[in-house]
Enzyme design. Structure first.
Site, PDB file in Angstrom:
ATOM      1  N   GLU A 179       0.871  -1.179   0.000  1.00 17.79           N
ATOM      2  CA  GLU A 179       0.000   0.000   0.000  1.00 17.79           C
ATOM      3  C   GLU A 179       0.904   1.223   0.000  1.00 17.79           C
ATOM      4  O   GLU A 179       1.706   1.401   0.933  1.00 17.79           O
ATOM      5  CB  GLU A 179      -0.910  -0.038   1.230  1.00 17.79           C
ATOM      6  CG  GLU A 179      -1.826  -1.250   1.254  1.00 17.79           C
ATOM      7  CD  GLU A 179      -2.709  -1.331   0.020  1.00 17.79           C
ATOM      8  OE1 GLU A 179      -3.518  -0.429  -0.197  1.00 17.79           O
ATOM      9  OE2 GLU A 179      -2.550  -2.309  -0.759  1.00 17.79           O
ATOM     10  N   CYS A 203      -1.179   9.569   3.404  1.00 14.59           N
ATOM     11  CA  CYS A 203      -1.207   9.128   2.013  1.00 14.59           C
ATOM     12  C   CYS A 203      -2.454   9.668   1.333  1.00 14.59           C
ATOM     13  O   CYS A 203      -2.491   9.815   0.122  1.00 14.59           O
ATOM     14  CB  CYS A 203      -1.174   7.608   1.946  1.00 14.59           C
ATOM     15  SG  CYS A 203      -2.503   6.846   2.878  1.00 14.59           S
TER      16      CYS A 203
HETATM   17  N1  LIG Z   1      -1.560   3.578   1.009  1.00 18.62           N
HETATM   18  C1  LIG Z   1      -1.557   3.564   2.318  1.00 18.62           C
HETATM   19  O1  LIG Z   1      -2.389   2.945   2.970  1.00 18.62           O
HETATM   20  C2  LIG Z   1      -0.499   4.350   3.057  1.00 18.62           C
HETATM   21  C3  LIG Z   1      -0.670   4.584   4.420  1.00 18.62           C
HETATM   22  C4  LIG Z   1       0.312   5.319   5.085  1.00 18.62           C
HETATM   23  C5  LIG Z   1       1.419   5.798   4.422  1.00 18.62           C
HETATM   24  N2  LIG Z   1       1.538   5.555   3.099  1.00 18.62           N
HETATM   25  C6  LIG Z   1       2.684   6.095   2.369  1.00 18.62           C
HETATM   26  O2  LIG Z   1       3.863   5.885   3.127  1.00 18.62           O
HETATM   27  C7  LIG Z   1       4.816   6.896   2.868  1.00 18.62           C
HETATM   28  C8  LIG Z   1       5.296   7.503   4.158  1.00 18.62           C
HETATM   29  O3  LIG Z   1       5.816   6.528   4.997  1.00 18.62           O
HETATM   30  P1  LIG Z   1       7.383   6.248   5.136  1.00 18.62           P
HETATM   31  O4  LIG Z   1       8.131   7.526   4.992  1.00 18.62           O
HETATM   32  O5  LIG Z   1       7.548   5.444   6.370  1.00 18.62           O
HETATM   33  O6  LIG Z   1       7.625   5.359   3.849  1.00 18.62           O
HETATM   34  P2  LIG Z   1       8.973   4.561   3.424  1.00 18.62           P
HETATM   35  O7  LIG Z   1       8.653   3.874   2.167  1.00 18.62           O
HETATM   36  O8  LIG Z   1      10.139   5.441   3.468  1.00 18.62           O
HETATM   37  O9  LIG Z   1       9.164   3.483   4.593  1.00 18.62           O
HETATM   38  C9  LIG Z   1       8.158   2.538   4.904  1.00 18.62           C
HETATM   39  C10 LIG Z   1       8.773   1.385   5.661  1.00 18.62           C
HETATM   40  O10 LIG Z   1       9.666   0.684   4.794  1.00 18.62           O
HETATM   41  C11 LIG Z   1      10.920   0.486   5.457  1.00 18.62           C
HETATM   42  N3  LIG Z   1      11.925   0.292   4.420  1.00 18.62           N
HETATM   43  C12 LIG Z   1      12.608   1.225   3.716  1.00 18.62           C
HETATM   44  N4  LIG Z   1      13.414   0.629   2.807  1.00 18.62           N
HETATM   45  C13 LIG Z   1      13.238  -0.711   2.922  1.00 18.62           C
HETATM   46  C14 LIG Z   1      13.776  -1.857   2.268  1.00 18.62           C
HETATM   47  N5  LIG Z   1      14.663  -1.764   1.284  1.00 18.62           N
HETATM   48  N6  LIG Z   1      13.364  -3.072   2.673  1.00 18.62           N
HETATM   49  C15 LIG Z   1      12.468  -3.213   3.658  1.00 18.62           C
HETATM   50  N7  LIG Z   1      11.922  -2.168   4.322  1.00 18.62           N
HETATM   51  C16 LIG Z   1      12.292  -0.924   3.956  1.00 18.62           C
HETATM   52  C17 LIG Z   1      11.036   1.725   6.326  1.00 18.62           C
HETATM   53  O11 LIG Z   1      11.995   1.557   7.332  1.00 18.62           O
HETATM   54  C18 LIG Z   1       9.618   1.823   6.856  1.00 18.62           C
HETATM   55  O12 LIG Z   1       9.399   0.929   7.911  1.00 18.62           O
HETATM   56  C19 LIG Z   1       4.094   7.898   1.982  1.00 18.62           C
HETATM   57  O13 LIG Z   1       4.444   7.682   0.658  1.00 18.62           O
HETATM   58  C20 LIG Z   1       2.630   7.569   2.214  1.00 18.62           C
HETATM   59  O14 LIG Z   1       1.786   7.978   1.181  1.00 18.62           O
HETATM   60  C21 LIG Z   1       0.626   4.828   2.399  1.00 18.62           C
HETATM   61  N1  LIG Z   2      -6.620   5.900   6.112  1.00 19.29           N
HETATM   62  C1  LIG Z   2      -6.113   7.254   6.269  1.00 19.29           C
HETATM   63  C2  LIG Z   2      -4.842   7.481   5.538  1.00 19.29           C
HETATM   64  C3  LIG Z   2      -3.713   6.548   5.808  1.00 19.29           C
HETATM   65  C4  LIG Z   2      -2.467   7.009   5.108  1.00 19.29           C
HETATM   66  O1  LIG Z   2      -1.642   7.734   5.516  1.00 19.29           O
HETATM   67  C5  LIG Z   2      -7.132   8.255   5.773  1.00 19.29           C
HETATM   68  O2  LIG Z   2      -8.148   7.862   5.214  1.00 19.29           O
HETATM   69  O3  LIG Z   2      -6.901   9.440   5.925  1.00 19.29           O
END
Ligand SMILES: NC(=O)c1ccc[n+]([C@@H]2O[C@H](COP(=O)([O-])OP(=O)(O)OC[C@H]3O[C@@H](n4cnc5c(N)ncnc54)[C@H](O)[C@@H]3O)[C@@H](O)[C@H]2O)c1
Ligand SMILES: N[C@@H](CCC=O)C(=O)O
Length: 515
Positions: free
Chosen positions: A287, A321
């Site tokens: 995600e 996100c």
């Molecule tokens: N779609 C969703 O439901 C959702 C929800 C929340 C956040 N997000 C997204 O997450 C991002 C923000 O979060 P972030 O800064 O923690 O993201 P990130 O991708 O930098 O890190 C996410 C996780 O991945 C780990 N990670 C990094 N490199 C890795 C590798 N090579 N192998 C394994 N693990 C690794 C990090 O340590 C962390 O735990 C934004 O892009 C946001 O939109 C998406």
């Molecule tokens: N589920 C949350 C977003 C999670 C991602 O960062 C929302 O609907 O705002």
């Protein structure tokens, strides 16, 4: 087993004198625990390592919230071996039995709500309402997935066939690696871990370094449940050292990742490179990010639209996100609505999270740099009408920033900034607004503000995003109410908080007995 019907955890107003005193007391208590070291947890044992990583308070980066032990590849081997052993028995427990652990964890979180909020306020820079929302969502995931698991146990009703007994049941996958982001430090972490556990899998949890104390608190709660050794293993560590090692490991059966597009795509690639020793095709739930926004037509309630657009763009500093970082407005109401949005956003207070401002700090120095760089890019792509200032002298503060008259193809309208920056563009028809909305590589959340039924129905059919909202903001999905997940580069659309979500972590098995 009789379980009372699911209900979302109620929102609490923490600004009443009584609640505010309770929260401030919890914040003081949490601060008194600053600087402690948190161990790994492998095979039921706490493991403290020599190498630890500090986690800082983004509102005041001189403050160390805690130090967290760091796993090496050797720890990962031990954790995978323990999880594989534990899988032998955990996979044979019943859905009901596993659901009981989740109900108990929900009660512990409810009882410790103020304290859990305080950790997030201090480690993640959430204001009080955002912290309340996050802990509530964690509890909701526990309550919802426990009930979903009990339902899943019933299997699928099949067409009766003479002379045979046919059944389809759901069995777990195996050892999973769960990798959550920092921005919903308890909610997403809890949801992704417990969905895997309640379906009978065993887990290695690698948290984000930016919220790893919150993750350690979650693991403490899970320890209170006396889960069998090896079922949940806590392995924070440097992704450069252990990341690919874990996700590429042949004994790992699935990966449940939530985070950025870049990391999600990388993990997907590593996980699908099959090694000779591997006996399955790994399942990857990824995600990822978004470039979400609102489309507003000339019939919309403009005061309401302005309020919702501001909330979606600047809630939790735009670090969701789902954040509505684009507003696409019909030319007939463009100037009027822009004025209302700017007026509202200019009223937002900015400050340390524990003072409960509208806008707290962004998460760390790297995020601060990235966001301020995008603000510089924005100055060349649109007209800056609010904010643009930032200060990282004590904490990482960026003022709510708005650019207007931006080309829909501009970088600030296409790339995820993950900060308090809103780009606004003008369109000459509703259909053009929908086209502009769809024209990014993402497809996570969107909102439409219109009083015309045919416009809403047009958007229902044509707006390409996993979560579409009419006449309300594009953030704030509720578990069970608005299942969450996006299309395209926003990920695999696993739909967290839906009854289908648990299907990501099981495989159906059909058994036929001939009489
Ligand atoms: N779609 C969703 O439901 C959702 C929800 C929340 C956040 N997000 C997204 O997450 C991002 C923000 O979060 P972030 O800064 O923690 O993201 P990130 O991708 O930098 O890190 C996410 C996780 O991945 C780990 N990670 C990094 N490199 C890795 C590798 N090579 N192998 C394994 N693990 C690794 C990090 O340590 C962390 O735990 C934004 O892009 C946001 O939109 C998406
Ligand atoms: N589920 C949350 C977003 C999670 C991602 O960062 C929302 O609907 O705002």
């Amino acid at each position: 087993m009789t379980v009372k019907p699911y209900q979302n955890e109620p929102v609490i107003d923490w600004t009443t004198p009584e609640r505010s005193a309770e929260l401030k007391k919890a914040i003081a208590q949490v601060r008194s625990q600053f600087g402690k070291t948190y161990p790994l947890f492998i095979d039921g044992q706490a493991v403290t390592t020599e190498r630890v990583l500090p986690s800082l308070n983004p509102s005041k980066h001189a403050e160390v919230v805690g130090h967290v032990s760091q796993a090496t590849r050797d720890h990962i081997d031990r954790a995978i071996a323990a999880a594989s052993r534990a899988f032998e028995t955990w996979s044979q427990t019943s859905f009901q039995e596993r659901a009981m652990y989740l109900f108990k964890a929900a009660q512990i979180m409810r009882d410790r709500k103020a304290e859990l909020m305080a950790w997030q306020i201090l480690e993640s820079g959430k204001n009080w309402a955002e912290a309340d929302g996050d802990v509530n969502e964690a509890i909701d995931f526990l309550e919802f997935y426990a009930r979903s698991a009990i339902e899943l146990d019933k299997g699928q009703e099949l067409i009766p066939w003479p002379g045979e007994d046919n059944r389809m049941m759901y069995i777990p996958l195996g050892v999973g690696v769960v990798i959550p982001p920092w921005n919903f430090p308890l909610a997403i972490l809890t949801g992704t871990v417990v969905s895997a556990l309640v379906t009978g899998n065993t887990v290695l949890l690698k948290p984000s370094p930016l919220s790893s104390v919150m993750a350690a608190k979650f693991v403490e709660i899970m320890q209170e449940l006396h889960l069998p050794a090896g079922v949940l293993n806590f392995v924070p560590g440097d992704p450069a050292e252990i990341g690919d090692y874990m996700t590429g490991h042949p004994d790992v059966r699935f990966i449940s990742f939530t985070g950025s597009k870049q990391v999600g795509l990388h993990i997907d690639e590593v996980a699908h490179r099959r090694s000779e020793k591997q006996r399955w095709i790994k399942r990857v739930v990824a995600e990822m990010g978004g470039k979400d926004g609102s489309v507003v037509d000339e019939t919309a309630d403009l005061d309401w639209a302005a309020a919702e657009i501001v909330a979606a763009a600047f809630g939790f500093q735009g670090q969701k996100c789902s954040a509505g970082s684009r507003a696409i407005i019909h030319e007939a109401v463009y100037d009027e609505l822009v004025a209302k949005i700017v007026e509202r956003a200019s009223q937002l207070t900015v400050g340390p999270a524990e003072e409960n401002p509208n806008v707290g700090p962004v998460i760390d120095a790297k995020a601060f740099q990235k966001i301020t760089q995008y603000i510089e890019i924005g100055k060349g792509e649109g007209r800056l009408v609010l904010g643009g200032e930032a200060d990282d002298s004590t904490g990482y503060f960026v003022k709510p920033t708005i650019f207007v008259d931006v080309d829909p193809k501009a970088r600030i309208m296409q790339e995820e900034i993950f900060g308090p920056v809103l780009g606004i563009c003008k369109v000459s028809s509703f259909e053009e607004g929908v086209r502009v909305f769809n024209d990014t590589e993402y497809g996570l959340t969107g909102a439409v503000f219109s009083r015309k039924r045919e416009r809403l129905e047009y958007a229902r059919r044509h707006m390409h995003c996993g979560n579409l909202y009419f006449n309300r903001r594009c953030t704030g999905s509720l578990v069970g109410v608005q299942p969450f997940g996006g299309f395209d580069m926003s990920g695999t659309d696993a739909k967290a908080g839906s009854k289908d979500y648990l299907l990501n972590f099981v495989q159906p098995k059909t058994v036929t007995e001939r009489f």
